[in-house]
Write a protein that holds these residues in place. Structure first.
Motif, PDB file in Angstrom:
ATOM      1  N   PRO A  54      -0.125   3.011  -3.833  1.00 31.57           N
ATOM      2  CA  PRO A  54      -1.113   3.590  -3.030  1.00 31.57           C
ATOM      3  C   PRO A  54      -2.579   3.552  -4.039  1.00 31.57           C
ATOM      4  O   PRO A  54      -3.579   3.736  -3.225  1.00 31.57           O
ATOM      5  CB  PRO A  54      -0.642   5.082  -2.821  1.00 31.57           C
ATOM      6  CG  PRO A  54       0.261   5.510  -4.032  1.00 31.57           C
ATOM      7  CD  PRO A  54       1.033   4.125  -4.296  1.00 31.57           C
ATOM      8  N   ARG A 101       1.025  -1.206   0.091  1.00 33.79           N
ATOM      9  CA  ARG A 101      -0.291  -0.197  -0.079  1.00 33.79           C
ATOM     10  C   ARG A 101       0.755   1.109   0.030  1.00 33.79           C
ATOM     11  O   ARG A 101       0.367   2.373  -0.478  1.00 33.79           O
ATOM     12  CB  ARG A 101      -0.969  -0.099   1.204  1.00 33.79           C
ATOM     13  CG  ARG A 101      -1.924  -1.288   1.226  1.00 33.79           C
ATOM     14  CD  ARG A 101      -2.909  -1.077   2.277  1.00 33.79           C
ATOM     15  NE  ARG A 101      -3.944   0.073   2.059  1.00 33.79           N
ATOM     16  CZ  ARG A 101      -4.949   0.334   2.851  1.00 33.79           C
ATOM     17  NH1 ARG A 101      -4.907  -0.635   3.948  1.00 33.79           N
ATOM     18  NH2 ARG A 101      -5.673   1.343   2.791  1.00 33.79           N
ATOM     19  N   ARG A 102       2.154   1.122   0.604  1.00 33.88           N
ATOM     20  CA  ARG A 102       2.812   2.291   0.623  1.00 33.88           C
ATOM     21  C   ARG A 102       3.575   2.381  -0.792  1.00 33.88           C
ATOM     22  O   ARG A 102       3.937   3.630  -1.302  1.00 33.88           O
ATOM     23  CB  ARG A 102       3.978   2.115   1.731  1.00 33.88           C
ATOM     24  CG  ARG A 102       5.054   3.219   1.642  1.00 33.88           C
ATOM     25  CD  ARG A 102       5.821   3.170   2.890  1.00 33.88           C
ATOM     26  NE  ARG A 102       6.807   1.831   2.922  1.00 33.88           N
ATOM     27  CZ  ARG A 102       6.751   0.565   3.383  1.00 33.88           C
ATOM     28  NH1 ARG A 102       5.683   0.559   4.249  1.00 33.88           N
ATOM     29  NH2 ARG A 102       7.648  -0.386   3.172  1.00 33.88           N
ATOM     30  N   ARG A 103       3.847   1.366  -1.550  1.00 29.38           N
ATOM     31  CA  ARG A 103       4.418   1.377  -2.739  1.00 29.38           C
ATOM     32  C   ARG A 103       3.467   1.845  -4.009  1.00 29.38           C
ATOM     33  O   ARG A 103       3.845   2.360  -4.932  1.00 29.38           O
ATOM     34  CB  ARG A 103       5.187   0.074  -3.026  1.00 29.38           C
ATOM     35  CG  ARG A 103       6.434  -0.253  -2.178  1.00 29.38           C
ATOM     36  CD  ARG A 103       6.950  -1.441  -2.422  1.00 29.38           C
ATOM     37  NE  ARG A 103       8.206  -1.729  -1.373  1.00 29.38           N
ATOM     38  CZ  ARG A 103       8.499  -2.832  -1.008  1.00 29.38           C
ATOM     39  NH1 ARG A 103       7.657  -3.837  -1.349  1.00 29.38           N
ATOM     40  NH2 ARG A 103       9.484  -3.088  -0.186  1.00 29.38           N
TER      41      ARG A 103
END
Length: 664
Positions: free
Chosen positions: A529, A525-527
């Motif tokens: 979004p 989810r961070r990489r």
């Protein structure tokens, strides 16, 4: 080999009638030829044994120490060739000995192996012919032996010429299965004394260097039961005779499943063998001879133990030299073996070496990591598995080197005494370095594995385009650059859910990322979004679909009525079910029709999500007409089914919800 004839019986005729000598029936010659030729359980081994031992006997007769030469068949040249440099054969000897069953020149001596007069014909077991090329006293004879149309062996002299070649015989035999002959050679020539045979130009593997000698005539090999070697030929003793040998030897050892693992070397003719020469005959003479050789088996172990410890220059060498001897004695079943001494001190008194906290043991865990433990004792039984790490630079850790060494030597134990700097030393009675028999390895000689430069790579993900074909692997950057909407699933989502209707419909056109085990959802989810949880999209689509269809409760109730009606019609039959007039049945049929009118995809969706509706009792058909629901129990009884229809029509509806019998 001299044959024992002590069992011959002399019969005196008192009737004055002439005795008749038994002979061979000439008309049965083909049958007898087959019987005498096919004596062998392992025909490839038999051919090797018979012609190779004939060659060895010829060398003994000629007094030559040259090796017999054997060339094994191959796929390109499937011919077995056995050559000797012995006394050779003349034309008459070829005809009178090779061509006659039962003819042998070796029965009167125990300096040669043969005696039965059968082995020279054993090549017929693997083929219809073979060639003998013999040289004797300046004459060279080539003879072909073959089976005729009746199966009778014949010999044809092809050539007879003058020659200056030395005496000798070469036998050439065509072989159908070259691999079986190669396997037989590996087994057979192990018992030949080194220097007596060359196989394909090389010395074969020998049991003379593969076991533990207990004197010069008994070898412990941990293979099989008891084997007798006479004249380089190994003859197994039948398993039934092993216990008898032990008893006649005075029970000096215990038999573990009949496998003491001993090879006894005896003079030729010492025991009786089968005509096929494949085993020792289970006779009283054979058992007595082998038992006599093994009667002093414990003393043999004692003498060998004292010989080894006497040659030891330190306690460690004395212990190490007796470890394999003790293991051999345990395998054979020799108990009560008294301990040899080293400088007046019994080996058993040495016990484990007391190390205190002076030693570190390096090992390897099941996951490949290095394990270290402090040793306070070193067992005598494991001393032959120990390697000592020496030459460690002061102040340096040995862990990396120890891990590399243990990875390459898993069957050994690596021990470091103190800081490992000293190249030699002593702890208790144990010494290492200098003249110690303990293996050592220098710190500087251990090669560390090279660590390749690994470029930093982005995490890759398995992705699937819903509605498309196949899967692909993409990095986070590649996923972010995709034009499709993005979703993800973790590895806990079952396969059936990914293939479900709601997944396919809700995520049609989505690029779905399937997280593998160990990949982090938070990191994804961070990489990426833009990616949303696929399960959330699927649930939202299902809720919207049911909202458009109406109450999920009503839909599930219709499905349950449909299932009940379907079961009843299946059991009663369509024509019989049409005669039912009960209103509950007709309401159930109407509800079932509302369910079947839906498209197949919607019906499947309702079935998949029926568990979301709380259970609210039985369908009306189950409640008001319970026997009708059980019609399947009577589906092979036509009368019973007709009565069920009458029953259903006779039951009046109960306004309070229960069924009661109707009045006629």
């Amino acid at each position: 080999m001299q044959i024992d004839t002590s069992a011959a019986v002399s019969v005196t005729n008192s009737l004055g009638v002439a005795s008749t000598t038994m002979t061979l029936d000439p008309e049965g010659m083909a049958h007898l030829t087959q019987v005498l030729t096919n004596l062998y359980a392992d025909k490839h081994l038999a051919v090797l044994r018979e012609y190779s031992t004939n060659a060895l006997d010829s060398h003994v007769a000629a007094g030559t120490t040259a090796p017999v030469e054997v060339t094994l068949p191959t796929a390109l040249n499937p011919t077995l060739v056995i050559t000797d440099h012995g006394v050779g054969l003349s034309r008459d000897e070829i005809v009178n000995v090779y061509a006659r069953y039962g003819a042998s020149t070796k029965r009167g001596t125990n300096t040669q192996i043969g005696s039965f007069g059968l082995g020279a014909k054993s090549a017929f077991t693997i083929g219809g012919q073979f060639v003998v090329t013999a040289t004797k006293d300046g004459r060279r004879t080539v003879a072909v032996f073959a089976l005729d149309n009746h199966g009778v062996g014949t010999v044809n002299i092809l050539a007879e010429t003058e020659t200056v070649d030395a005496n000798g015989v070469t036998v050439s035999i065509a072989v159908g299965d070259h691999r079986q002959m190669q396997d037989a050679a590996e087994k057979f020539f192990r018992s030949w004394r080194p220097g007596t045979v060359l196989v394909d130009g090389s010395e074969p593997e020998s049991l003379y260097t593969d076991g533990m000698w207990l004197g010069n005539d008994v070898l412990h090999t941990r293979r099989g039961g008891i084997t007798v070697v006479m004249g380089s030929v190994a003859y197994p003793l039948p398993a039934s005779a092993v216990h008898a040998v032990r008893e006649r030897a005075g029970g000096t050892w215990h038999v573990h499943d009949g496998r003491p693992g001993l090879t006894v070397f005896l003079p030729i003719g010492s025991v009786d063998i089968t005509p096929s020469r494949e085993a020792v005959r289970d006779t009283s003479r054979s058992i007595d001879t082998v038992a006599a050789a093994l009667r002093n088996l414990p003393e043999r172990f004692e003498r060998e133990a004292h010989r080894r410890t006497a040659a030891a220059t330190c306690a460690a060498m004395a212990v190490l030299s007796t470890i394999p001897l003790r293991r051999a004695a345990e395998w054979t079943g020799v108990h009560g073996l008294s301990t040899a001494q080293w400088r007046g001190r019994p080996i058993s008194d040495l016990g484990p070496a007391e190390l205190g906290s002076h030693a570190t043991f390096y090992g390897k865990t099941s996951r490949g990591a290095l394990s270290t433990n402090t040793l306070d004792k070193l067992s005598v039984a494991t001393l032959d598995q120990v390697t000592v790490l020496v030459g460690v630079p002061k102040g340096r850790s040995a862990r990396r080197h120890a891990k590399a060494w243990v990875a390459d030597n898993r069957v050994r134990l690596l021990v470091q005494f103190g800081d490992g700097h000293d190249l030699s030393g002593r702890v208790d009675w144990l010494t290492w370095g200098d003249d110690s028999p303990l293996d050592t390895v220098r710190f500087e000689d251990i090669e560390l594995p090279s660590e390749p430069d690994r470029p930093r790579t982005q995490t890759s993900y398995d992705v699937q385009l819903v509605g498309g074909n196949g899967q692909a692997t993409m990095t986070a950057d590649q996923v972010n650059s995709a034009e499709h909407p993005l979703a993800y699933t973790d590895d806990h989502l079952p396969t059936y859910a990914i293939r479900s209707i709601e997944f396919r419909r809700a995520l049609d056109g989505y690029l779905v990322i399937h997280l593998r085990s160990g990949q982090s959802t938070a990191a994804l989810r961070r990489r990426v979004p833009r990616a949303v949880r696929a399960d959330d999209l699927s649930r939202r689509w299902v809720d919207d679909r049911f909202a458009a269809l109406g109450s999920l409760d009503d839909l599930v109730a219709a499905m349950r009525e449909h299932n009940a009606v379907k079961a009843a019609i299946s059991a009663l039959g369509k024509s019989r079910a049409d005669r039912i007039t009960h209103p509950t049945y007709h309401r159930a049929v109407t509800a079932a029709a509302s369910f079947t009118s839906l498209d197949p995809e919607t019906r499947e969706l309702i079935q998949r999500h029926a568990g979301r509706v709380p259970h609210r009792g039985l369908p009306a058909l189950h409640r008001d007409l319970p026997l009708l629901v059980r019609a399947a129990n009577f589906q092979y009884d036509e009368n019973a089914l007709d009565h069920l229809v009458l029953y259903a029509n006779a039951i009046a509806p109960n306004p309070f919800g229960a069924a009661r019998p109707g009045r006629t």
